[in-house]
Design a protein around this motif. Structure first.
Motif, PDB file in Angstrom:
ATOM      1  N   ARG A  63       1.123  12.791   7.732  1.00  6.19           N
ATOM      2  CA  ARG A  63       0.642  12.636   9.106  1.00  6.19           C
ATOM      3  C   ARG A  63       1.339  11.418   9.693  1.00  6.19           C
ATOM      4  NH1 ARG A  63      -0.489  16.810   7.954  1.00  6.19           N
ATOM      5  NH2 ARG A  63      -2.492  17.827   7.653  1.00  6.19           N
ATOM      6  N   PRO A  64       1.971  11.532  10.870  1.00 10.92           N
ATOM      7  CA  PRO A  64       2.740  10.414  11.427  1.00 10.92           C
ATOM      8  C   PRO A  64       1.857   9.314  12.015  1.00 10.92           C
ATOM      9  CG  PRO A  64       2.828  12.295  12.910  1.00 10.92           C
ATOM     10  CD  PRO A  64       2.044  12.744  11.716  1.00 10.92           C
ATOM     11  N   THR A  65       1.013   8.710  11.182  1.00 13.60           N
ATOM     12  CA  THR A  65       0.135   7.653  11.681  1.00 13.60           C
ATOM     13  C   THR A  65       0.857   6.314  11.749  1.00 13.60           C
ATOM     14  OG1 THR A  65      -0.639   7.398   9.412  1.00 13.60           O
ATOM     15  CG2 THR A  65      -2.014   8.703  10.869  1.00 13.60           C
ATOM     16  N   ALA A  66       1.912   6.177  10.939  1.00 11.13           N
ATOM     17  CA  ALA A  66       2.686   4.930  10.956  1.00 11.13           C
ATOM     18  C   ALA A  66       4.161   5.299  11.059  1.00 11.13           C
ATOM     19  CB  ALA A  66       2.432   4.131   9.684  1.00 11.13           C
ATOM     20  N   GLN A  67       5.001   4.292  11.231  1.00 18.14           N
ATOM     21  CA  GLN A  67       6.448   4.545  11.269  1.00 18.14           C
ATOM     22  C   GLN A  67       6.889   5.182   9.965  1.00 18.14           C
ATOM     23  OE1 GLN A  67       8.960   1.141  11.761  1.00 18.14           O
ATOM     24  NE2 GLN A  67       9.743   1.887  13.689  1.00 18.14           N
ATOM     25  N   PHE A  68       7.779   6.170  10.058  1.00 19.20           N
ATOM     26  CA  PHE A  68       8.227   6.864   8.852  1.00 19.20           C
ATOM     27  C   PHE A  68       8.899   5.891   7.879  1.00 19.20           C
ATOM     28  CE2 PHE A  68       9.388  10.294   6.202  1.00 19.20           C
ATOM     29  CZ  PHE A  68      10.653  10.020   5.718  1.00 19.20           C
ATOM     30  N   LYS A  69       9.646   4.951   8.423  1.00 22.55           N
ATOM     31  CA  LYS A  69      10.364   3.969   7.585  1.00 22.55           C
ATOM     32  C   LYS A  69       9.360   3.206   6.706  1.00 22.55           C
ATOM     33  CE  LYS A  69      12.996  -0.262   8.335  1.00 22.55           C
ATOM     34  NZ  LYS A  69      13.642  -1.112   9.328  1.00 22.55           N
ATOM     35  N   THR A  70       8.234   2.820   7.304  1.00 23.55           N
ATOM     36  CA  THR A  70       7.210   2.099   6.552  1.00 23.55           C
ATOM     37  C   THR A  70       6.626   2.991   5.460  1.00 23.55           C
ATOM     38  OG1 THR A  70       6.655   1.040   8.650  1.00 23.55           O
ATOM     39  CG2 THR A  70       5.168   0.646   6.822  1.00 23.55           C
ATOM     40  N   TYR A  71       6.384   4.247   5.803  1.00 22.78           N
ATOM     41  CA  TYR A  71       5.849   5.226   4.847  1.00 22.78           C
ATOM     42  C   TYR A  71       6.804   5.399   3.675  1.00 22.78           C
ATOM     43  CZ  TYR A  71       4.786   9.978   3.158  1.00 22.78           C
ATOM     44  OH  TYR A  71       4.525  11.082   2.377  1.00 22.78           O
ATOM     45  N   LEU A  72       8.079   5.530   4.003  1.00 21.13           N
ATOM     46  CA  LEU A  72       9.093   5.728   2.966  1.00 21.13           C
ATOM     47  C   LEU A  72       9.213   4.495   2.074  1.00 21.13           C
ATOM     48  CD1 LEU A  72      11.393   7.404   1.752  1.00 21.13           C
ATOM     49  CD2 LEU A  72      12.879   6.581   3.579  1.00 21.13           C
ATOM     50  N   LEU A  73       9.213   3.312   2.699  1.00 27.69           N
ATOM     51  CA  LEU A  73       9.339   2.077   1.919  1.00 27.69           C
ATOM     52  C   LEU A  73       8.112   1.835   1.038  1.00 27.69           C
ATOM     53  CD1 LEU A  73      11.089  -0.291   4.473  1.00 27.69           C
ATOM     54  CD2 LEU A  73      12.004   0.498   2.293  1.00 27.69           C
ATOM     55  N   GLU A  74       6.968   2.327   1.482  1.00 27.67           N
ATOM     56  CA  GLU A  74       5.763   2.208   0.648  1.00 27.67           C
ATOM     57  C   GLU A  74       5.958   2.985  -0.651  1.00 27.67           C
ATOM     58  OE1 GLU A  74       2.115   3.286   2.667  1.00 27.67           O
ATOM     59  OE2 GLU A  74       1.054   3.417   0.750  1.00 27.67           O
ATOM     60  N   ILE A  75       6.543   4.176  -0.525  1.00 24.23           N
ATOM     61  CA  ILE A  75       6.814   4.986  -1.718  1.00 24.23           C
ATOM     62  C   ILE A  75       7.835   4.283  -2.609  1.00 24.23           C
ATOM     63  CG2 ILE A  75       7.763   7.186  -2.538  1.00 24.23           C
ATOM     64  CD1 ILE A  75       6.682   8.465   0.030  1.00 24.23           C
ATOM     65  N   VAL A  76       8.888   3.750  -1.995  1.00 26.63           N
ATOM     66  CA  VAL A  76       9.939   3.066  -2.751  1.00 26.63           C
ATOM     67  C   VAL A  76       9.360   1.849  -3.478  1.00 26.63           C
ATOM     68  CG1 VAL A  76      12.128   1.807  -2.593  1.00 26.63           C
ATOM     69  CG2 VAL A  76      11.767   3.834  -1.198  1.00 26.63           C
ATOM     70  N   ALA A  77       8.559   1.070  -2.754  1.00 24.31           N
ATOM     71  CA  ALA A  77       7.978  -0.142  -3.339  1.00 24.31           C
ATOM     72  C   ALA A  77       7.099   0.197  -4.532  1.00 24.31           C
ATOM     73  CB  ALA A  77       7.166  -0.904  -2.281  1.00 24.31           C
ATOM     74  N   ARG A  78       6.286   1.241  -4.367  1.00 22.63           N
ATOM     75  CA  ARG A  78       5.381   1.629  -5.457  1.00 22.63           C
ATOM     76  C   ARG A  78       6.178   2.070  -6.679  1.00 22.63           C
ATOM     77  NH1 ARG A  78       2.528   6.252  -3.870  1.00 22.63           N
ATOM     78  NH2 ARG A  78       2.226   5.239  -1.882  1.00 22.63           N
ATOM     79  N   LEU A  79       7.230   2.856  -6.458  1.00 23.14           N
ATOM     80  CA  LEU A  79       8.062   3.328  -7.569  1.00 23.14           C
ATOM     81  C   LEU A  79       8.778   2.164  -8.249  1.00 23.14           C
ATOM     82  CD1 LEU A  79       9.581   6.564  -6.007  1.00 23.14           C
ATOM     83  CD2 LEU A  79       8.082   6.462  -7.997  1.00 23.14           C
ATOM     84  N   CYS A  80       9.271   1.224  -7.443  1.00 22.50           N
ATOM     85  CA  CYS A  80       9.979   0.061  -8.000  1.00 22.50           C
ATOM     86  C   CYS A  80       9.027  -0.785  -8.852  1.00 22.50           C
ATOM     87  CB  CYS A  80      10.554  -0.808  -6.886  1.00 22.50           C
ATOM     88  SG  CYS A  80      12.030  -0.129  -6.132  1.00 22.50           S
ATOM     89  N   LEU A  81       7.846  -1.022  -8.329  1.00 21.57           N
ATOM     90  CA  LEU A  81       6.888  -1.856  -9.058  1.00 21.57           C
ATOM     91  C   LEU A  81       6.447  -1.158 -10.349  1.00 21.57           C
ATOM     92  CD1 LEU A  81       4.843  -3.152  -5.990  1.00 21.57           C
ATOM     93  CD2 LEU A  81       6.281  -4.519  -7.476  1.00 21.57           C
TER      94      LEU A  81
END
Lengths: 188, 168
Positions: A63-81
């Motif tokens: 659901r586009p509740t936030a900027q897609f870039k932020t959504y994508l980086l959240e996934i990246v950050a979680r995977l990295c951590l």
């Protein structure tokens, strides 16, 4: 040019060409964040690929509740951590030996040593501080966006950035030895 | 504004996160305070070092590899070669719920059949000597065969006890 939200809508309908556009548009961002954080190109590529595939898997629920870039980086950050938690700790025995101070290295060696020092300093940062700095410097996110990506408070973002910078400044020798208040000045 | 206050705001100032009023106060202090300017320079130095540390270039073909995986995930699951048999093909094409229901129905049918078979009173351990009721009834039906006939001789050999019941 379609927006990220429009492309994701198409992806929800099963349009893989829209998904390819998402990948092409954001691959550099995802790669640089993962690479900066993990300092290992093979792991970074693995995480980057997985991040996009997770976007695809989660497309029906997006659901586009936030900027897609932020959504994508959240996934990246979680995977990295997560990847860092599973990774073997970096033991100092595995690091290449630092050149003897008595030698006179040429310019290339100086650069190589400097590069290694910076890399060590970054790798020694706690994961949250490292990711916060990467999101700020590499992705130009503001505090609110960093807080969304890392799922922490604004105050925690501020603290992470301040402490990360102070640690790097000390490790990299940015503070001048003749300034007795250098460390105190940077204390958050 | 005191140095101690400005120093707690320096990171936010460096990141352009202060409102205009606070930003102006910090800038006013920085203009007059070399120590705080030095602290800000330190932050900017860290930022410069971070940005100057280049990550390796994006690996070639990254997008193609992602799309290859994406197409695999989007393609329906392939049916194994041995399920070319019509029944097995039907089986693979059903949803998990349907397959579970079909398996449960078959299992229930087998269970009921077993229970009915075991609960039949004519089915006992000595069935090889005394044939089950159904067979005994068949024997009775055949005892009308003429004496000395092939049927009579067969029955005498196979079911001696039954034949003794039905013998004239």
């Amino acid at each position: 040019m379609s927006s990220d939200a429009e492309l994701m809508q198409a992806v929800q309908q099963g349009d893989l060409s829209a998904f390819e556009q998402i990948v092409l548009r954001h691959q550099a961002l995802v790669w640089s964040t993962a690479c900066r954080f993990l300092n290992d190109p093979a792991e970074a590529e693995d995480v980057s690929q997985e991040a996009f595939l997770r976007v695809l898997d989660a497309a029906p629920r997006y659901r586009p509740t936030a900027q897609f870039k932020t959504y994508l980086l959240e996934i990246v950050a979680r995977l990295c951590l997560d990847r860092l938690r599973k990774k073997r700790p970096l033991y100092t025995d595995n690091l290449p030996e630092r050149p003897d101070d008595g030698k006179t290295p040429d310019h290339a060696l100086i650069e190589q040593e400097r590069h290694q020092q910076v890399r060590w300093a970054m790798e020694e940062l706690p994961p949250q501080q490292r990711m916060a700095l990467s999101l700020r410097y590499d992705n130009d996110l503001n505090y609110e966006e960093i807080a969304d990506v890392l799922q922490i408070s604004l105050k925690a973002v501020e603290r992470s950035l301040a402490r990360g910078r102070a640690t790097l400044a000390v490790r990299l020798g940015e503070s001048r030895k003749d300034n007795p208040n250098a460390e105190g000045v940077l204390r958050p | 504004m005191k140095c101690s206050t400005v120093q707690t705001l320096l990171n936010c100032y460096h990141d352009a996160e202060l409102d205009s009023e606070k930003r102006a106060e910090v800038e006013h202090h920085l203009a007059a305070c070399p120590m705080c300017r030095e602290a800000l320079a330190q932050l900017e130095g860290v930022a410069g070092t971070w940005v100057a540390f280049k990550t390796p270039p994006m690996p070639e073909g990254f997008a193609e590899r992602v799309m290859r995986q994406a197409r695999k995930r989007a393609t329906p699951r392939s049916v194994p070669g041995w399920s070319e048999w019509p029944f097995l093909r039907w089986w693979w094409e059903q949803s998990f719920a349907m397959r579970a229901a079909a398996a449960a129905t078959v299992a229930a049918g087998l269970a009921v059949g077993s229970i009915l078979g075991f609960s039949n009173p004519s089915a006992n351990a000595s069935s090889h000597v005394n044939p089950p009721g159904a067979v005994g009834e068949s024997v009775a039906a055949l005892t009308g065969a003429p004496h000395g006939s092939l049927e009579q001789n067969y029955l005498a050999l196979a079911f001696p006890s039954e034949m003794s019941k039905h013998s004239p």
